[in-house]
Design an enzyme around this catalytic site. Structure first.
Site, PDB file in Angstrom:
ATOM      1  CG  HIS A 200     107.771  19.887  33.195  1.00  0.00           C
ATOM      2  ND1 HIS A 200     107.328  21.014  33.872  1.00  0.00           N
ATOM      3  CD2 HIS A 200     107.129  19.909  31.997  1.00  0.00           C
ATOM      4  CE1 HIS A 200     106.476  21.675  33.104  1.00  0.00           C
ATOM      5  NE2 HIS A 200     106.342  21.034  31.973  1.00  0.00           N
ATOM      6  CD  GLU A 442      89.129  11.037   9.709  1.00  0.00           C
ATOM      7  OE1 GLU A 442      89.528  10.486  10.743  1.00  0.00           O
ATOM      8  OE2 GLU A 442      88.514  12.138   9.709  1.00  0.00           O
ATOM      9  CG  ASP A 466      88.065   6.949  12.165  1.00  0.00           C
ATOM     10  OD1 ASP A 466      87.921   6.010  12.971  1.00  0.00           O
ATOM     11  OD2 ASP A 466      88.034   8.139  12.507  1.00  0.00           O
ATOM     12  CB  CYS A 513      98.050  11.508   9.424  1.00  0.00           C
ATOM     13  SG  CYS A 513      96.279  11.775   9.218  1.00  0.00           S
TER      14      CYS A 513
END
Length: 582
Positions: A200, A442, A466, A513
């Site tokens: 944190h 992919e 991939d 992506c």
């Protein structure tokens, strides 16, 4: 004394150069005096109330200063301070009458923090810091003293009146409370002996925008007050007493960093649109709900890929539907109506999941992984689908299957989805019945029949990491053949073009992506090929938006057409360099 250079964990990017302020946490003296059990219990309850009040104030201050996500850390501290697992053992010790409230708090929080510190997984270990933070707060309340940290910053401010240098704090560790209250007008960065990138304190440092390095170990014991320090949070490099040449180098690097921050910040508020008005959707990939605020700060237009694997890793049992639902809902809520694409479990290949006890395979990348595993583990898959559907009621959630190779897999996954919807409908649990469902392209097989998928799917997303490996039969982690991992190989580009054209023929959007989406050399080409959306690490969003907004869509279409006629990766790269140099 000479220069000392140490490599640690870069917790927050950027460069800071300042004098050291060494913070040696004072050991709080715990008296032996025990009043009656009733009095000690009353003192403890009063301390809890004061602690809760202080945390509520800190929550509100942090919410206004840094944002909701960072403030939620202190809401978790408030819950901890009311947790029977923490409060119960302390009250039992006090009832026995042999120990005072301070000692009981110190003993129980110390044991609990040690337990968390011994668990597997960085995330669990770093929760020990939260427990210690709450314990310190209770001790301060019991003893009626201000925090040591507050006193340190007060002293530093006084020193600054006569020596107006900024400071870098050097400490064994910093609690979340300490970090949230940093006076960034005075403190330009911090370095700690322990800690990790998901702590944190690291999250707070990134929110504050100051460089920080953690996990530097005992090397920090050589630092004295007033020593000159360089922190390179991007590289994780700590330099004590730099020589003149190093100092000049890092002063220039810091100036470049500050200039770049100022220049790029303006892009966070602007849309992603080419010079000739072509709109592109620019989102980010995340692996944990905590990352949403970082996406919003850079003006991310959505989550293009939410990897759900974090819920399943470093544990002995499967996450139940409620736990998954809470995580997915949090992201939907935090993104406040912006699209969130949640990918169902993508385990296997290079991503192991011990709790599934999967057998070793000779070719794991070609084996039992991703959607293949999910279709086989029916209850696990249905549980996740129900959780995602429930979250869809709270935002713009989309669902995406990984590594689909055949229409049969796609349709089988959708049969599970239909069953999950029926279950929720019968139970009267709300969800978005029109939730958009897509798949990742992919493998070459999926790319080659992407027109068939586009007829049934709501959207397509190209996973280039991939896709490149499978197209060129190349393991990118294998150094002996890594040269074959070629994102600009004509075969890869033609598959991408095929997918884009197939999606558009059926009026579907297609995004990317994988790592290629953030490559500054690839972006102009992909824009020209007609890609509708990009999703990348949040840290790459501003640079990508700046680049896209300088491009002409029509010029990039001509560039893509020319690139697709070339014979090899090097020719494509040479063309892109030549045409985008200016």
């Amino acid at each position: 004394m000479g220069t000392v250079r140490v490599k640690g964990i870069g917790a927050s990017a950027g460069v800071a150069i300042a004098r050291a302020q060494v913070w040696k946490k004072q050991v709080q003296k715990i008296g032996q005096e025990v009043k009656s059990p009733e009095e000690e219990l009353a003192r403890f309850k009063t301390a809890c109330e004061q602690g809760l009040s202080g945390l509520a104030t800190l929550y509100e201050q942090t919410r206004k200063r840094l944002g909701q996500k960072e403030a939620d850390i202190f809401q978790a501290h408030m819950m901890l301070l009311q947790d029977p697992e923490l409060i119960g053992p302390i009250e039992m010790l006090l009832a026995a009458g042999n120990i005072n409230a301070e000692a009981a708090v110190q003993q129980v929080t110390g044991e609990l923090a040690s337990l968390f510190a011994s668990l597997d997984g960085e995330y669990m270990r770093e929760r020990a810091a939260d427990i210690r933070d709450v314990g310190q707060r209770l001790l301060f309340c019991l003893q009626g003293t201000g925090t040591v940290w507050g006193n340190l910053q007060g002293s530093a401010r006084e020193e600054k009146k006569t020596a107006p240098d900024s400071l870098i704090v050097v400490a064994h560790d910093l609690s979340p409370s300490d970090t949230a209250q940093l006076d960034t007008g005075l403190i330009k960065g911090f370095a700690t002996q322990i800690g990790g990138g998901t702590s944190h304190s690291a999250i707070m440092a990134r929110a504050l925008g100051i460089p920080a390095i953690v996990g530097l170990g005992r090397a920090l014991e050589q630092v004295e007050d007033g020593d000159l320090i360089v922190l390179d949070g991007t590289e994780g490099l700590f330099c004590l007493r730099p020589d003149e040449k190093e100092l000049a180098f890092y002063e220039q690097k810091r100036a470049d960093w500050l200039r770049e921050k100022t220049r790029q910040a303006r892009w966070a508020e602007l849309p992603t649109v080419t010079r000739d008005g072509h709109r592109i959707e620019l989102g980010a990939n995340i692996g944990h709900p905590d990352e949403c605020q970082a996406v919003l700060r850079v003006g991310g237009e959505g989550i293009g890929l939410f990897r759900s694997e974090f819920l399943f890793m470093n544990r002995d049992s499967m996450p139940d539907e409620e736990e998954q639902f809470q995580a997915y809902r949090q992201v939907a809520h935090d993104m406040n109506g912006k699209p969130v694409v949640i990918r169902t479990l993508d385990i296997g290949g290079d991503k192991e999941l011990p709790l599934l006890n999967l057998q070793k395979e000779l070719n794991p990348f070609l084996g039992y992984r991703a959607i293949r595993l999910c279709l086989d583990r029916e209850e696990m898959f249905l549980t996740q689908l129900r959780a995602i559907l429930r979250a869809s009621h709270y935002g713009s959630v989309k669902l995406m299957y990984p590594m689909i190779a055949t229409l049969e897999e796609w349709r089988a996954a959708n049969r599970f989805l239909a069953e999950a919807k029926s279950t929720l409908t019968r139970a009267g649990i709300p969800f978005d019945p029109a939730i958009q469902v897509g798949l990742m392209i992919e493998v070459p097989a999926a790319a080659l029949v992407s027109d068939l998928f586009a007829r049934e799917a709501d959207f397509l997303s190209i996973g280039t990491n991939d896709l490149i490996q499978y197209t060129l039969a190349c393991d990118r982690m294998n150094e002996q053949i890594s040269g074959l991992y070629q994102p600009f190989h004509p075969a890869v580009l033609r598959l991408i073009q095929l997918v884009i054209e197939a999606a558009h023929r059926h009026d579907r959007r297609v995004s990317m992506c994988g790592e290629m989406a953030a490559d500054p050399l690839a972006i102009p080409l992909l824009v020209g090929m007609g890609l509708d959306g990009f999703s990348m690490n949040a840290s790459s969003v501003l640079a990508a938006r700046e680049l896209i907004n300088q491009l002409s869509f029509n010029e990039m279409k001509d560039l893509a057409e020319a690139a697709l006629q070339l014979e090899g990766q090097e020719q494509v790269k040479a063309l892109l360099l030549e045409r985008t140099r200016n």
